[in-house]
Design a protein around this motif. Structure first.
Motif, PDB file in Angstrom:
ATOM      1  N   THR A 183       4.293   4.047   1.676  1.00 45.14           N
ATOM      2  CA  THR A 183       4.990   4.534   0.487  1.00 45.14           C
ATOM      3  C   THR A 183       4.168   5.598  -0.242  1.00 45.14           C
ATOM      4  N   SER A 184       2.858   5.390  -0.319  1.00 48.31           N
ATOM      5  CA  SER A 184       2.000   6.365  -0.996  1.00 48.31           C
ATOM      6  C   SER A 184       2.051   7.718  -0.282  1.00 48.31           C
ATOM      7  N   TYR A 185       2.212   7.680   1.029  1.00 45.25           N
ATOM      8  CA  TYR A 185       2.367   8.915   1.804  1.00 45.25           C
ATOM      9  C   TYR A 185       3.664   9.629   1.406  1.00 45.25           C
ATOM     10  N   ILE A 229      -3.917   9.138  -2.206  1.00 50.69           N
ATOM     11  CA  ILE A 229      -2.986   8.367  -3.025  1.00 50.69           C
ATOM     12  C   ILE A 229      -2.946   6.945  -2.474  1.00 50.69           C
ATOM     13  N   SER A 230      -3.201   5.976  -3.330  1.00 48.96           N
ATOM     14  CA  SER A 230      -3.178   4.585  -2.883  1.00 48.96           C
ATOM     15  C   SER A 230      -2.960   3.653  -4.062  1.00 48.96           C
ATOM     16  N   GLN A 231      -2.013   2.772  -3.924  1.00 54.42           N
ATOM     17  CA  GLN A 231      -1.792   1.766  -4.962  1.00 54.42           C
ATOM     18  C   GLN A 231      -3.036   0.893  -5.098  1.00 54.42           C
ATOM     19  N   GLU A 291      -7.745   0.270  -1.663  1.00 50.55           N
ATOM     20  CA  GLU A 291      -8.554  -0.422  -0.652  1.00 50.55           C
ATOM     21  C   GLU A 291      -7.996  -0.243   0.757  1.00 50.55           C
ATOM     22  N   THR A 292      -7.026   0.620   0.937  1.00 53.02           N
ATOM     23  CA  THR A 292      -6.437   0.804   2.266  1.00 53.02           C
ATOM     24  C   THR A 292      -7.481   1.397   3.216  1.00 53.02           C
ATOM     25  N   ALA A 293      -7.730   0.671   4.297  1.00 55.78           N
ATOM     26  CA  ALA A 293      -8.857   1.013   5.179  1.00 55.78           C
ATOM     27  C   ALA A 293      -8.754   2.445   5.718  1.00 55.78           C
TER      28      ALA A 293
HETATM   29  C1  F6R Z   1       5.558  -0.134   1.459  1.00 58.93           C
HETATM   30  C2  F6R Z   1       4.167  -0.354   1.139  1.00 58.93           C
HETATM   31  C3  F6R Z   1       3.122   0.201   2.045  1.00 58.93           C
HETATM   32  C4  F6R Z   1       1.953   0.785   1.244  1.00 58.93           C
HETATM   33  C5  F6R Z   1       0.823   1.228   2.162  1.00 58.93           C
HETATM   34  C6  F6R Z   1      -0.295   1.915   1.409  1.00 58.93           C
HETATM   35  O1  F6R Z   1       6.406  -0.696   0.533  1.00 58.93           O
HETATM   36  O2  F6R Z   1       3.850  -0.974   0.152  1.00 58.93           O
HETATM   37  O3  F6R Z   1       3.660   1.172   2.897  1.00 58.93           O
HETATM   38  O4  F6R Z   1       2.430   1.857   0.489  1.00 58.93           O
HETATM   39  O5  F6R Z   1       0.329   0.114   2.836  1.00 58.93           O
HETATM   40  O6  F6R Z   1      -0.860   1.078   0.472  1.00 58.93           O
HETATM   41  P1  F6R Z   1      -1.752   1.636  -0.694  1.00 58.93           P
HETATM   42  O7  F6R Z   1      -0.877   2.482  -1.558  1.00 58.93           O
HETATM   43  O8  F6R Z   1      -2.291   0.446  -1.406  1.00 58.93           O
HETATM   44  O9  F6R Z   1      -2.838   2.470  -0.062  1.00 58.93           O
END
Ligand code: F6R
Length: 365
Positions: free
Chosen positions: A59-61, A103-105, A108-110
């Motif tokens: 989603t962030s993408y 961009i990351s919620q 911590e996304t590896a």
């Molecule tokens: C979809 C979703 C995932 C995250 C992805 C990145 O609803 O939540 O596609 O967007 O795993 O996560 P973040 O933004 O935490 O890097």
């Protein structure tokens, strides 16, 4: 706590007017983006940015893809967007004076962190983060940070994180654009449009009942297509991702202009086609794409600006939505697509907040 809501996802969808507003707080006036919106170091760092490289996942993408349209349109700065898992495993050329924007919620996304660390070795002007978790690895390792004020997101399917990312990205775009000749009048026009977003999202939420009704048409379907043009194409991608994730219905998004290059062959009366149709300069082109679908018996579900002149008829279900500014349309139009997926999932009885096989934060590859 979920409170009055049946699921966290629904609660988080309904929080959007408030958290979008919170994300603008202290960053814009009535007519301007505040210099301090991006922190005190921003002025210098943004001055000579000649290229923006956005990296994110999922989603962030999609938020990054929307931002590319904004950055090139308003700031006139070339922008590339890539998913982290691809970027990190290929040889890449970093152009001079690149701003590297993750961009990351979760922060911590590896894959996103690995891409950032790798790019640091290659060298770029500055690392910027748009993130929802203070103190996360991404925030600690970046030079500039814009925090989204979404608050904790519990539902695995990202909703309010996405719309606050878009809000932060648009504010960032205006700050960058100011260093690249955006005139004050246009800035004021867009800032005013941003200020209207929370109210417009409220209006979208008021369509919930009608969207729930619409969702019944998807219950027994196995496939679906989502179409959009321009900055609404990533919105279509995000709508399709939401439907896949929580309802397990196969959903594919296409830029509407690509229909006749292949996917039109899939269209028959069993194929629902979802489209977002704000009143922008691509509307007429989009309308002819809708005709292509209808002529093949496809079932269209269109969220259309009330001024767009898209009228319901056989095979064409129209939900009229309030008029919004073309620049902020991606934020506002995301909301009905979230609600659509939500209601389809509820009807199908899936685990909305915890879809099978998925984790909220992907901290391993
Ligand atoms: C979809 C979703 C995932 C995250 C992805 C990145 O609803 O939540 O596609 O967007 O795993 O996560 P973040 O933004 O935490 O890097």
């Amino acid at each position: 706590e979920k409170g009055e809501y049946r699921h966290f996802m629904l609660k988080e969808i309904y929080e959007q007017p408030r958290v979008i507003q919170a994300t603008t707080e202290g960053r814009i006036t009535q007519t301007r983006v505040l210099e301090q919106a991006l922190g005190t170091k921003a002025g210098n760092l943004l001055e000579n940015v000649r290229h923006v490289q956005i990296i994110a996942c999922g989603t962030s993408y999609h938020a990054g893809m929307v931002a590319r349209y904004w950055i090139e349109d308003l700031a006139g700065v070339p922008c590339s967007v890539e998913v982290a898992s691809e970027f990190r495993y290929r040889k890449h050329v970093i152009q001079q004076d690149t701003l590297f924007l993750c961009i990351s919620q979760s922060g911590e996304t590896a894959d996103t962190l690995a891409a950032l660390r790798q790019a640091k070795k290659a060298g770029f002007r500055a690392a910027m983060a748009i993130c929802n978790v203070p103190g996360s690895s991404l925030v600690r390792e970046s030079d500039l940070v814009i925090m989204t004020q979404a608050g904790p997101e519990i539902g695995v399917a990202s909703t309010k994180a996405f719309t606050t990312q878009l809000t932060a990205l648009l504010i960032f775009t205006l700050a960058l654009a100011r260093h690249n000749g955006l005139d004050e009048e246009r800035e004021a026009e867009i800032v005013q449009a941003i200020r209207m977003v929370p109210g417009q999202v409220e209006q979208m939420l008021a369509l919930d009942g009608k969207i729930a009704e619409m969702s019944q048409s998807f219950m027994d379907k196995h496939h679906s297509l989502f179409l959009g043009r321009g900055a609404m194409f990533p919105v279509a991608l995000e709508g399709a991702l939401k439907l896949k994730e929580i309802s397990y219905i196969h959903a594919e998004a296409y830029p509407a202009g690509e229909l006749k290059h292949g996917p039109l062959a899939l269209v028959d009366s069993e194929m629902p086609v979802v489209t977002v149709a704000p009143n922008n300069d691509l509307l007429e082109k989009l309308k002819s794409n809708l005709e292509e679908v209808r002529a093949r018996g496809g079932q269209l579900f269109v969220f259309a600006d009330q001024a767009a002149g898209v009228r319901g008829e056989e095979g064409l279900n129209v939900l009229e939505v309030p008029s919004v500014h073309a620049i902020t349309a991606p934020i506002v139009y995301t909301v009905p697509l979230q609600l659509l997926s939500y209601h389809v999932a509820v009807l199908k009885g899936t685990d909305v907040d915890q879809p099978r096989n998925l984790a909220k934060s992907v901290t391993v590859e």
